[in-house]
Design an enzyme around this catalytic site. Sequence first.
Site, PDB file in Angstrom:
ATOM      1  N   TYR A  63       0.819  -1.212   0.000  1.00 48.40           N
ATOM      2  CA  TYR A  63       0.000   0.000   0.000  1.00 48.40           C
ATOM      3  C   TYR A  63       0.857   1.268   0.000  1.00 48.40           C
ATOM      4  O   TYR A  63       0.360   2.351   0.302  1.00 48.40           O
ATOM      5  CB  TYR A  63      -0.946   0.008   1.208  1.00 48.40           C
ATOM      6  N   LYS A  87       4.727 -14.013   5.049  1.00 48.65           N
ATOM      7  CA  LYS A  87       5.221 -14.852   3.950  1.00 48.65           C
ATOM      8  C   LYS A  87       6.736 -14.651   3.862  1.00 48.65           C
ATOM      9  O   LYS A  87       7.293 -14.309   2.810  1.00 48.65           O
ATOM     10  CB  LYS A  87       4.486 -14.471   2.655  1.00 48.65           C
ATOM     11  N   ASP A 119      -0.173 -18.446   3.294  1.00 49.75           N
ATOM     12  CA  ASP A 119      -0.899 -19.428   2.490  1.00 49.75           C
ATOM     13  C   ASP A 119      -1.409 -20.570   3.374  1.00 49.75           C
ATOM     14  O   ASP A 119      -2.562 -21.004   3.255  1.00 49.75           O
ATOM     15  CB  ASP A 119      -0.057 -19.937   1.307  1.00 49.75           C
ATOM     16  N   ASP A 137      -5.857  -7.605   4.657  1.00 60.47           N
ATOM     17  CA  ASP A 137      -6.976  -7.307   3.757  1.00 60.47           C
ATOM     18  C   ASP A 137      -7.627  -8.601   3.288  1.00 60.47           C
ATOM     19  O   ASP A 137      -8.841  -8.796   3.409  1.00 60.47           O
ATOM     20  CB  ASP A 137      -6.437  -6.524   2.553  1.00 60.47           C
ATOM     21  N   ASP A 169     -11.021 -10.787   4.860  1.00 59.66           N
ATOM     22  CA  ASP A 169     -12.154 -11.011   3.960  1.00 59.66           C
ATOM     23  C   ASP A 169     -12.451 -12.502   3.827  1.00 59.66           C
ATOM     24  O   ASP A 169     -13.611 -12.899   3.682  1.00 59.66           O
ATOM     25  CB  ASP A 169     -11.883 -10.395   2.583  1.00 59.66           C
TER      26      ASP A 169
END
Lengths: 327, 327
Positions: free
Chosen positions: A120, A167, A199, A223, A227
């Site tokens: 971002y 990650k 993951d 994010d 969700d």
Amino acid sequence: MTHEIAVIPGDGIGQEVTPAAVEVLESFPIDFEFVEAEAGDAVLAETGEALPQETYDLAASADATLFGAVGETAADVILPLRTAVDSFVNIRPAKAYPGVDAVRPETDLVFLRENTEGVYSGLEDRLTQDVSTLTRVVTESASKRLAEFACDYVAGDEHDGFSIVHKANVMRETDGLFRDTVRDVAEEQGVETNEVLMDAFATRVCLDPEQFDVVVCPNLAGDVLSDLAAGLVGGLGLLPSANIGPERAVFEPVHGTAPDIAGEGIANPAAMILSTAMLLEYLGYEAESEAVNDAVEATLEEGPRTADLGGDASTDDVTEAIIDRLS
Amino acid sequence: MTHEIAVIPGDGIGQEVTPAAVEVLESFPIDFEFVEAEAGDAVLAETGEALPQETYDLAASADATLFGAVGETAADVILPLRTAVDSFVNIRPAKAYPGVDAVRPETDLVFLRENTEGVYSGLEDRLTQDVSTLTRVVTESASKRLAEFACDYVAGDEHDGFSIVHKANVMRETDGLFRDTVRDVAEEQGVETNEVLMDAFATRVCLDPEQFDVVVCPNLAGDVLSDLAAGLVGGLGLLPSANIGPERAVFEPVHGTAPDIAGEGIANPAAMILSTAMLLEYLGYEAESEAVNDAVEATLEEGPRTADLGGDASTDDVTEAIIDRLS
Ligand SMILES: CC(C)[C@H](C(=O)O)[C@@H](O)C(=O)O
Ligand SMILES: CC(C)[C@H](C(=O)O)[C@@H](O)C(=O)O
């Protein structure tokens, strides 16, 4: 003490659920001063700006901001609003409610999402016809600030530490710095942590959400994974969120503008009202916050319900029922 | 024509399921030449290298590679192996099987994951004590190559185009280039596409996986969202994958080394054997590929089953049952 609250309804059902939230806040004998401002697709069409400077300035000076939802211009509005309050953490609870259909009804998670950097950063370039780049930024200072917040958040009996999701097996330097910094702060403060690759988290949270509780992660991971958790609890419809800065904060439901039902007065105000519970807690009104959470939960379970939950009540009916349950 | 197949069992149950896969391939009257090579934690401990040069060279020259699983060194092995075959797409089917518990039994998806760039660029720096960066790279050429592959993949009756999943509302330049390039190629070829933001995809696929079919996405999105889909079908245990390059390819189950059961001869060989079905299809043996898929599916449904699926059969029992069903 007066609390100045910026109120930014935005587009679509934002115009309907935001007044509902204000009504809930007004039902408490707390000295709020509400100041309304515009943002979103409609004001872009009118004025050429999705986030007028006055709105930005208001959020940057109010004690807290209630933000509804905006449409196509979401990124142009919410990202600067996060900056306006210097929000370093986005708190995203994802909890299944009794009476609401959920893929995984046992889900009860809180994401503490880094809210300033990662992908971002806004640092993008088209280097050549073929090549574009984005500079993903991870700083020790932002990771530390988030980690300190997370340690405070889990203090007390309710939580046994938190999971660090990253990650770092691929993003060794950047997520490595994130992971090490967060882990070190937690270690210093005697807070337990465990680590999960982003993951692997996605698989494991579907299989057994109860193995997780509080999840600390970089911006994009937060994010996407929050969700995902929203999917497990039955959709974005019921999730509140809080963008916390050092001195002010922006509260918003995770859902969008729902253009298909906008204007009909039948939007579910639950997520927006749960966002006011987060606002109340942020301002120090813990009992009031809990009362709102309980009232929403009872209303979800016992009704009245809006159409998204199979009922036929209006936004106003549900709001009134929630307010009735407060007293 | 002889097909040279590199066989890299790796660590843990990789040592058990890879021979099972070779047995399945040997049951066909096809001229395979299998050449075994080492990679992973064990060879790192012995030689100081997780991926010895001979193994890399073998994968870079064989017609196809069968790769089992490796432990801690996963990133040090699989990422260079993808490079060795210049793999530009990772095909990841995520399908629920009858007889196997799934959160969403109606899931039947195929991810076509960009396999060379994005945050996997390896371009990371620690600029200062405080600041680390990673350069996320998206090229038009890689996006085009992927899109062309995707258009071929969905040609025929079985698929109605594909979904493009991205986060171009935030990564405007890089994911914007990805999205526009993929969309333009599809448009030129008359292939239908729709677009979904990566975070929205995570919610929607939980709520209703049947609304998606083939999903084309950048590298990390493919990593995380295919693992999410794995969660919906009951875990990584049954998922095969293919890393396709222009002239060769690497086939691997998505699962790991399962250290808890390694060495006991009870690992489920299904994902590895499904990976051989992808290998057979890649080499042009479509009927044989379908036969393997059908035999695995029948065995999952009717048994024998390994412990992960509630049975007590060994890896060998299941492999034999699958081979029996081939004839
Ligand atoms: C609208 C978008 C920029 C935003 C984000 O990516 O943070 C949204 O998805 C969210 O999670 O609040
Ligand atoms: C081991 C890791 C580097 C790898 C990846 O991120 O691609 C794995 O998660 C996968 O999906 O094959």
